[in-house]
Design an enzyme around this catalytic site. Sequence first.
Site, PDB file in Angstrom:
ATOM      1  N   GLU A   1      42.475  26.508  42.445  1.00  0.00           N
ATOM      2  CA  GLU A   1      43.769  26.854  43.047  1.00  0.00           C
ATOM      3  C   GLU A   1      44.096  28.345  42.903  1.00  0.00           C
ATOM      4  O   GLU A   1      44.626  28.954  43.824  1.00  0.00           O
ATOM      5  CB  GLU A   1      44.869  26.009  42.393  1.00  0.00           C
ATOM      6  CG  GLU A   1      46.252  26.299  42.917  1.00  0.00           C
ATOM      7  CD  GLU A   1      47.324  25.511  42.201  1.00  0.00           C
ATOM      8  OE1 GLU A   1      48.497  25.790  42.453  1.00  0.00           O
ATOM      9  OE2 GLU A   1      46.994  24.629  41.383  1.00  0.00           O
TER      10      GLU A   1
ATOM     11  N   GLU B   1      32.536  29.582  42.871  1.00  0.00           N
ATOM     12  CA  GLU B   1      33.010  30.797  43.522  1.00  0.00           C
ATOM     13  C   GLU B   1      32.190  31.211  44.739  1.00  0.00           C
ATOM     14  O   GLU B   1      32.739  31.811  45.664  1.00  0.00           O
ATOM     15  CB  GLU B   1      33.070  31.950  42.520  1.00  0.00           C
ATOM     16  CG  GLU B   1      34.124  31.735  41.462  1.00  0.00           C
ATOM     17  CD  GLU B   1      34.349  32.940  40.568  1.00  0.00           C
ATOM     18  OE1 GLU B   1      33.673  33.977  40.743  1.00  0.00           O
ATOM     19  OE2 GLU B   1      35.218  32.829  39.688  1.00  0.00           O
TER      20      GLU B   1
ATOM     21  N   GLU C   1      37.440  37.642  22.099  1.00  0.00           N
ATOM     22  CA  GLU C   1      36.773  37.121  23.295  1.00  0.00           C
ATOM     23  C   GLU C   1      35.295  37.490  23.305  1.00  0.00           C
ATOM     24  O   GLU C   1      34.915  38.630  23.112  1.00  0.00           O
ATOM     25  CB  GLU C   1      37.435  37.657  24.562  1.00  0.00           C
ATOM     26  CG  GLU C   1      36.887  37.023  25.813  1.00  0.00           C
ATOM     27  CD  GLU C   1      37.601  37.464  27.072  1.00  0.00           C
ATOM     28  OE1 GLU C   1      37.564  36.707  28.044  1.00  0.00           O
ATOM     29  OE2 GLU C   1      38.195  38.555  27.084  1.00  0.00           O
TER      30      GLU C   1
ATOM     31  N   ARG D   1      43.837  40.899  40.753  1.00  0.00           N
ATOM     32  CA  ARG D   1      43.955  40.594  39.327  1.00  0.00           C
ATOM     33  C   ARG D   1      45.393  40.862  38.894  1.00  0.00           C
ATOM     34  O   ARG D   1      45.826  42.008  38.779  1.00  0.00           O
ATOM     35  CB  ARG D   1      42.958  41.411  38.510  1.00  0.00           C
ATOM     36  CG  ARG D   1      41.527  40.924  38.654  1.00  0.00           C
ATOM     37  CD  ARG D   1      41.392  39.499  38.157  1.00  0.00           C
ATOM     38  NE  ARG D   1      40.012  39.067  38.062  1.00  0.00           N
ATOM     39  CZ  ARG D   1      39.651  37.883  37.633  1.00  0.00           C
ATOM     40  NH1 ARG D   1      40.559  37.002  37.256  1.00  0.00           N
ATOM     41  NH2 ARG D   1      38.383  37.553  37.576  1.00  0.00           N
TER      42      ARG D   1
ATOM     43  N   SER E   1      36.935  43.830  24.442  1.00  0.00           N
ATOM     44  CA  SER E   1      38.168  44.349  23.848  1.00  0.00           C
ATOM     45  C   SER E   1      38.302  43.927  22.381  1.00  0.00           C
ATOM     46  O   SER E   1      39.315  43.377  21.956  1.00  0.00           O
ATOM     47  CB  SER E   1      39.382  43.893  24.662  1.00  0.00           C
ATOM     48  OG  SER E   1      40.518  44.648  24.331  1.00  0.00           O
TER      49      SER E   1
ATOM     50  N   GLU F   1      30.426  27.865  37.507  1.00  0.00           N
ATOM     51  CA  GLU F   1      31.168  29.001  38.068  1.00  0.00           C
ATOM     52  C   GLU F   1      30.476  29.595  39.289  1.00  0.00           C
ATOM     53  O   GLU F   1      31.135  29.961  40.259  1.00  0.00           O
ATOM     54  CB  GLU F   1      31.376  30.090  37.008  1.00  0.00           C
ATOM     55  CG  GLU F   1      32.403  29.745  35.966  1.00  0.00           C
ATOM     56  CD  GLU F   1      33.817  29.597  36.523  1.00  0.00           C
ATOM     57  OE1 GLU F   1      34.163  30.211  37.559  1.00  0.00           O
ATOM     58  OE2 GLU F   1      34.591  28.840  35.912  1.00  0.00           O
TER      59      GLU F   1
END
Length: 184
Positions: free
Chosen positions: A142, A100, A123, A68, A117, A96
């Site tokens: 990518e 993944e 979000e 990350r 947060s 997703e």
Amino acid sequence: MSKEFVNPWTTLSVRKVYENRWISVDEHKVINPSGGPGIYGKVHFQNKAIGIIPVDGDNNTWLVGQWRYPLGEWSWEIPEGGSPMSDEPLTSARRELKEETGLTAAKWTMIQRAHLSNSVSDEEGFIFLAEDLTEGKAELEETEGDLIVKKIQLTEAVQMVVDGRITDSLSVMGLLKLARMRHL
């Protein structure tokens, strides 16, 4: 109306200071709840956050590990991604999970909605339980070239949260919620 539901902030002006395809940052000039002037920075996310906990009939789950960049460290997480604001979270969750892990699921349950947060951003996240799984080929983006997929027992994934090896907020919330739901 109850005092807890009344907005005590006054917004005087808003100025966009940065924007890209993932986030925008606004500076708000405000009057704070105590009546004093101030500024408030707000990060607006261009997508909803999506997390998926795939669980098979043997109580296995899949984690993904990747570097990350903002943290400067490796992170084990449940499969996650972004959902365009115009899409239903479940549509993005299906995409997703396949992208993944290569997994598809016949049974989906939303187990948690969360604000991530919320002192600096708007979000919003959605966490799904995916069951009745079929394995297939992953379709990585990518930016996911370093992604490692690991199949482990659900109880081990929960233990990784408890002992601090998993720190990602969607993963922590989702795995602890599922552990509570299943009495693990």
